[in-house]
Every structure is written in structure tokens, then in C-alpha cells.
Design an enzyme around this catalytic site. Sequence first.
Site, PDB file in Angstrom:
ATOM      1  N   SER A  34       0.813  -1.220   0.000  1.00 33.63           N
ATOM      2  CA  SER A  34       0.000   0.000   0.000  1.00 33.63           C
ATOM      3  C   SER A  34       0.844   1.265   0.000  1.00 33.63           C
ATOM      4  O   SER A  34       0.405   2.305  -0.497  1.00 33.63           O
ATOM      5  CB  SER A  34      -0.927   0.010   1.219  1.00 33.63           C
ATOM      6  OG  SER A  34      -0.185  -0.004   2.420  1.00 33.63           O
ATOM      7  N   ASP A 296      -1.692   7.987   8.312  1.00 33.57           N
ATOM      8  CA  ASP A 296      -1.982   7.349   9.592  1.00 33.57           C
ATOM      9  C   ASP A 296      -0.641   6.880  10.127  1.00 33.57           C
ATOM     10  O   ASP A 296       0.392   7.096   9.503  1.00 33.57           O
ATOM     11  CB  ASP A 296      -3.011   6.217   9.471  1.00 33.57           C
ATOM     12  CG  ASP A 296      -2.562   5.103   8.536  1.00 33.57           C
ATOM     13  OD1 ASP A 296      -1.369   4.742   8.552  1.00 33.57           O
ATOM     14  OD2 ASP A 296      -3.404   4.597   7.781  1.00 33.57           O
ATOM     15  N   HIS A 299       1.444   4.842   7.543  1.00 35.79           N
ATOM     16  CA  HIS A 299       1.546   5.238   6.132  1.00 35.79           C
ATOM     17  C   HIS A 299       2.026   6.683   6.024  1.00 35.79           C
ATOM     18  O   HIS A 299       1.413   7.587   6.600  1.00 35.79           O
ATOM     19  CB  HIS A 299       0.200   5.100   5.418  1.00 35.79           C
ATOM     20  CG  HIS A 299      -0.261   3.698   5.268  1.00 35.79           C
ATOM     21  ND1 HIS A 299      -0.975   3.043   6.243  1.00 35.79           N
ATOM     22  CD2 HIS A 299      -0.087   2.800   4.254  1.00 35.79           C
ATOM     23  CE1 HIS A 299      -1.244   1.813   5.842  1.00 35.79           C
ATOM     24  NE2 HIS A 299      -0.711   1.639   4.639  1.00 35.79           N
TER      25      HIS A 299
END
Length: 386
Positions: A34, A296, A299
Site C-alpha cells: 500500500s 496514519d 503510512h
Amino acid sequence: MLIIFLFFYFCYGFNEPLNVVSHLNHDWFLFGDSRSDCNHINNLKIKNFDYLDIHPSLCNNGKISSSAGDSIFKSFHFTRFYNYTGEGDQIIFYEGVNFNPYHRFKCFPNGSNDVWLLNKVRFYRALYSNMAFFRYLTFVDIPYNVSLSKFNSCKSDILSLNNPIFINYSKEVYFTLLGCSLYLVPLCLFKSNFSQYYYNIDTGSVYGFSNVVYPDLDCIYISLKPGSYKVSTTAPFLSLPTKALCFDKSKQFVPVQVVDSRWNNERASDISLSVACQLPYCYFRNSSANYVGKYDINHGDSGFISILSGLLYNVSCISYYGVFLYDNFTSIWPYYSFGRCPTSSIIKHPICVYDFLPIILQGILLCLALLFVVFLLFLLYNDKSH
């Protein structure tokens, strides 16, 4: 003063290695999750690129294969699957965090997640060492031309194993690998006094494994050439590979680059990637700080963004200590280097102490700089005199 400044600039601060992953030219490729999955933005509540550790300008260059929530190891073994596929001369890996101690996977309630972390080390060691010799990577299925009555004895509430599968051993089973230069397949056994083997029917090569130690599914990862193989075991059931990593388009040896893939310290992580990434086939890059994201907590970390920023430009040399922008001089020996690398002799010693040729070149540069300054002063003096 100018001479002194230039002397210390060349001797102690010029062309130091950078803690980044980069490339020598535009023939490179990145495998990720991700943190480099540009398409994942469509699934986010707040649609921005702050969750990325790569620069958004890299999103549409066709040099990235990434999927949020996935890893190559997870796709290799489990039903949760993403077909990582890519090609390049210089290969970078930034994935692996999506299978680690935080997920606590084990085959049985009384099994061991530690065994799976050992499997992870073995898998990535084989992946990295093979990828140093090949340009192309993808997944392929392994077909069987017989009906297999399989059973799944390895799953948790979040993951279900489908590579290998297990069948009752009642007859000989064969599989064929065709189309790729090299394949990576698992050979796995539960704790027992039994052994299992893959026989290459064409060459007579034998690949065997036994597990009498670990209280879970213990795996080794075998690199197989194309051919037909017979599976044999001393146990009452067989473990059969259903997927393989396909390596193709051989190249001259080029070490891969691996960026550590870990959570914020609030979650458990492991050191599998650093253990698997060893010289001479692999360069490992890491941040010295805790991972603290801006999108977050997991990330968008500034330290890892800095490491991945090297993908925005070409460099001259890649080495164990980092990458070098230029190929002229450095104060740090480019240990286990690749590319057009700067000259130096002794690790962590200033270049002016020992390297005779660079001293001559630096002397010429300093003389030219001095003559240029004298010329400017002469022009300034003449201008004032008129």
C-alpha cells in the site's frame, strides 16, 4: 581562504553515500504494497497521496507492481493473492510487512508463528538471490493432470494456505514446469519422522527435505529448472506445490535493493528481510527512527519517504553503504559496489590521506581556482583604477 575551503570540501564532504534506493538508468522496477500502491487512493476515505512513501510523480511510469494489504510471500502461500509481475535490470523491493508477527499466523492453535517467520526468511533469501540474475518476475500456476482429493490442514481466521496443498499418498504424482528460465517452489512438511522428495525425471536431480524439529509447517524453497518432476514421500500424504515464482530473461548479475518493511512500534514487526538480504546479491536500506506516518501511523513516514526519494533520479554507483551521485571522488570506499563508482582506497579514511591520483587532480583544480580568483581580483582592480 578559498584554497582551504576547497581542500576540506573535496577531502571531507564531497560525494558522500546517500541512504536511498535508486537506479543507474531508467531500466528499473519496484515491487511493493500500500505504501507504493497508487491505485489504493480510490479506497481511502481521505483521497490524497499522503499514505504513499513514494513520490506521486512515479505513479504512472509503469515501473511499479504494488497492492495494498499484500506481499509476495503472502501471495505465494495463501488464497489472498496478488499477481506481482514486473521487469527491470535494477530491482527494488519494498514489501513484506503484511505477513509478520502482528498477524500471528500458524497452522494450528498449538502451532508456531516463529516457524512461519523462519519460512519468510528462507523465502525472501531465495527470491532476492535469484532476482539478482533475472529481469522478469511473475507468478505461475502448477497444473496437475490427475484429479487430486486435497485437504487443507493449515488456515487461520484471516489466511488459508493453498500452496502447497495436501493429498493422501496413494499413487505417484508428477508436475511439469515449462516456459520460464527458473522456478521457485515450496517443499513443506509438518513435524514428523518422514521425508519428501522432488525428482527431476529429465536430469535425475533429487531435492529432499525432512522436518523432525518445528511444530508447524516447515518449508524450504527450491529453485527448479524447467522439466518434469515426480513427487515422492515416506509420509502417508503428499504436499504438492500449486504456485511458483517464475524468473525469466536472464541478465548480468545486478544486486537487488530492499527497503525494510515494518510497522510503527505499536505493532510487532520482524527482521526477516534484513536477515534474508545479504551481500553480494542484496543491498538493505532502513531508517534509524520509528515508523511514524502522516496519513496514519503506518503510512507516510518521512524517513522512508526520504529513502524512496532516490527513485526520482539516476545515480552513478550503488553500494553497500549507499548510493553515490557521482563517479569521481569520495571519502567512503564504495564497498560491494555496482555501476560507475568513485575512487577511494580505505574505508572511512579521507581521500586526501592516501589516494595519489586524486590528490594530483585536486591540486590542478585548486590551482585553476586560485588563478580564476586572481584574475577576478585583477579585473576588479583595473575597473576601479579607471
